[in-house]
Write a protein that holds these residues in place. Structure first.
Motif, mmCIF file in Angstrom:
data_model
loop_
_atom_site.group_PDB
_atom_site.id
_atom_site.type_symbol
_atom_site.label_atom_id
_atom_site.label_comp_id
_atom_site.label_asym_id
_atom_site.label_seq_id
_atom_site.Cartn_x
_atom_site.Cartn_y
_atom_site.Cartn_z
ATOM 1 N N ALA A 1 62.213 45.717 55.167
ATOM 2 C CA ALA A 1 62.621 47.016 54.627
ATOM 3 C C ALA A 1 62.192 47.153 53.163
ATOM 4 N N GLY A 2 62.325 46.091 52.393
ATOM 5 C CA GLY A 2 61.899 46.106 50.996
ATOM 6 C C GLY A 2 60.393 46.238 50.863
ATOM 7 N N TYR A 3 59.673 45.557 51.750
ATOM 8 C CA TYR A 3 58.213 45.644 51.766
ATOM 9 C C TYR A 3 57.765 47.058 52.136
ATOM 10 N N ASP A 4 58.403 47.632 53.150
ATOM 11 C CA ASP A 4 58.068 48.996 53.572
ATOM 12 C C ASP A 4 58.400 50.006 52.476
ATOM 13 N N PHE A 5 59.522 49.805 51.789
ATOM 14 C CA PHE A 5 59.896 50.687 50.689
ATOM 15 C C PHE A 5 58.803 50.688 49.626
ATOM 16 N N TYR A 6 58.313 49.502 49.270
ATOM 17 C CA TYR A 6 57.230 49.372 48.292
ATOM 18 C C TYR A 6 55.963 50.073 48.783
ATOM 19 N N ASN A 7 55.567 49.809 50.014
ATOM 20 C CA ASN A 7 54.337 50.401 50.550
ATOM 21 C C ASN A 7 54.366 51.912 50.535
ATOM 22 N N ASN A 8 55.527 52.498 50.758
ATOM 23 C CA ASN A 8 55.660 53.946 50.823
ATOM 24 C C ASN A 8 56.123 54.580 49.518
ATOM 25 N N HIS A 9 56.394 53.777 48.520
ATOM 26 C CA HIS A 9 56.884 54.298 47.241
ATOM 27 C C HIS A 9 55.802 55.174 46.595
ATOM 28 N N PRO A 10 56.180 56.321 46.037
ATOM 29 C CA PRO A 10 55.189 57.224 45.433
ATOM 30 C C PRO A 10 54.311 56.569 44.360
ATOM 31 N N ASP A 11 54.872 55.648 43.573
ATOM 32 C CA ASP A 11 54.066 54.975 42.546
ATOM 33 C C ASP A 11 52.993 54.091 43.173
ATOM 34 N N HIS A 12 53.341 53.396 44.259
ATOM 35 C CA HIS A 12 52.368 52.553 44.937
ATOM 36 C C HIS A 12 51.305 53.404 45.623
ATOM 37 N N VAL A 13 51.729 54.440 46.313
ATOM 38 C CA VAL A 13 50.788 55.321 47.009
ATOM 39 C C VAL A 13 49.813 55.953 46.000
ATOM 40 N N ASP A 14 50.335 56.412 44.866
ATOM 41 C CA ASP A 14 49.495 57.001 43.819
ATOM 42 C C ASP A 14 48.500 55.973 43.280
ATOM 43 N N PHE A 15 48.967 54.753 43.041
ATOM 44 C CA PHE A 15 48.092 53.698 42.543
ATOM 45 C C PHE A 15 46.952 53.420 43.529
ATOM 46 N N VAL A 16 47.280 53.288 44.800
ATOM 47 C CA VAL A 16 46.258 53.007 45.818
ATOM 48 C C VAL A 16 45.239 54.137 45.882
ATOM 49 N N GLU A 17 45.712 55.366 45.937
ATOM 50 C CA GLU A 17 44.810 56.522 46.098
ATOM 51 C C GLU A 17 43.973 56.812 44.854
ATOM 52 N N ASN A 18 44.574 56.700 43.669
ATOM 53 C CA ASN A 18 43.916 57.158 42.452
ATOM 54 C C ASN A 18 43.360 56.066 41.551
ATOM 55 N N VAL A 19 43.709 54.829 41.831
ATOM 56 C CA VAL A 19 43.209 53.720 41.011
ATOM 57 C C VAL A 19 42.489 52.707 41.902
ATOM 58 N N TRP A 20 43.234 52.119 42.841
ATOM 59 C CA TRP A 20 42.700 51.049 43.684
ATOM 60 C C TRP A 20 41.409 51.451 44.388
ATOM 61 N N LYS A 21 41.440 52.541 45.129
ATOM 62 C CA LYS A 21 40.281 52.955 45.931
ATOM 63 C C LYS A 21 39.059 53.297 45.077
ATOM 64 N N LYS A 22 39.285 53.636 43.823
ATOM 65 C CA LYS A 22 38.185 54.011 42.930
ATOM 66 C C LYS A 22 37.615 52.825 42.159
ATOM 67 N N GLU A 23 38.411 51.767 42.001
ATOM 68 C CA GLU A 23 37.994 50.691 41.100
ATOM 69 C C GLU A 23 37.791 49.327 41.760
ATOM 70 N N VAL A 24 38.262 49.161 42.979
ATOM 71 C CA VAL A 24 38.133 47.875 43.674
ATOM 72 C C VAL A 24 36.934 47.929 44.608
ATOM 73 N N VAL A 25 36.055 46.932 44.504
ATOM 74 C CA VAL A 25 34.864 46.909 45.362
ATOM 75 C C VAL A 25 35.044 46.019 46.587
ATOM 76 N N ASP A 26 35.963 45.072 46.529
ATOM 77 C CA ASP A 26 36.211 44.204 47.670
ATOM 78 C C ASP A 26 37.595 43.592 47.505
ATOM 79 N N PHE A 27 38.274 43.345 48.622
ATOM 80 C CA PHE A 27 39.586 42.715 48.543
ATOM 81 C C PHE A 27 39.951 42.055 49.865
ATOM 82 N N MET A 28 40.949 41.196 49.782
ATOM 83 C CA MET A 28 41.535 40.559 50.948
ATOM 84 C C MET A 28 43.041 40.542 50.732
ATOM 85 N N GLU A 29 43.788 40.986 51.722
ATOM 86 C CA GLU A 29 45.242 41.035 51.632
ATOM 87 C C GLU A 29 45.836 40.087 52.660
#
Length: 125
Positions: free
Chosen positions: A90-118
């Protein structure tokens, strides 16, 4: 006797302060790790800004023990990593769906990361 009480109270206060700053961890937490390579030149201001924005996600209340790490081995192509823990799904899902995380992924991560592994894991019981 008064001195013993004062010493005891001081020790209890010191222990409680140390506990407040101690990592909140337990053996059954979900550990979320992501390793990545940025498009920015190494040591650049853009790289530093990205890392700071990523570390700022630690303010989301379900995130515990967030650490930013830097690769020191040539065994892979990733330069950085983020490691954090969650008490439960539940805590992990809360983080994944949190507006700050979603904004970071959409507006920072996807624009600046060229490769990753999770990798997300729990203890092998």
């Amino acid at each position: 006797m008064k001195n013993i009480l004062i010493i005891g109270a001081t020790l209890l206060l010191a222990l409680s302060v140390m506990q407040c700053g101690a990592p909140q961890t337990s053996d059954n937490m979900i550990t979320h790790t992501v390793y990545f390579k940025l498009k920015h030149p190494k040591g650049s201001e853009e790289e530093k800004a990205f890392i700071q924005k990523a570390v700022d996600l630690g303010a989301i209340e379900t995130v515990h023990n967030l650490r930013s790490v830097k690769e020191v081995s040539p065994k892979n192509n990733f330069d950085f990593g983020l490691i954090m823990q969650f008490e439960d799904q539940a805590g992990y899902d809360f983080y994944n769906n949190h507006p700050d995380h979603v904004d970071f992924v959409e507006n920072v991560w996807k624009k600046e990361v060229v490769d990753f592994m999770e990798i997300d894991y729990v203890p092998n019981e």
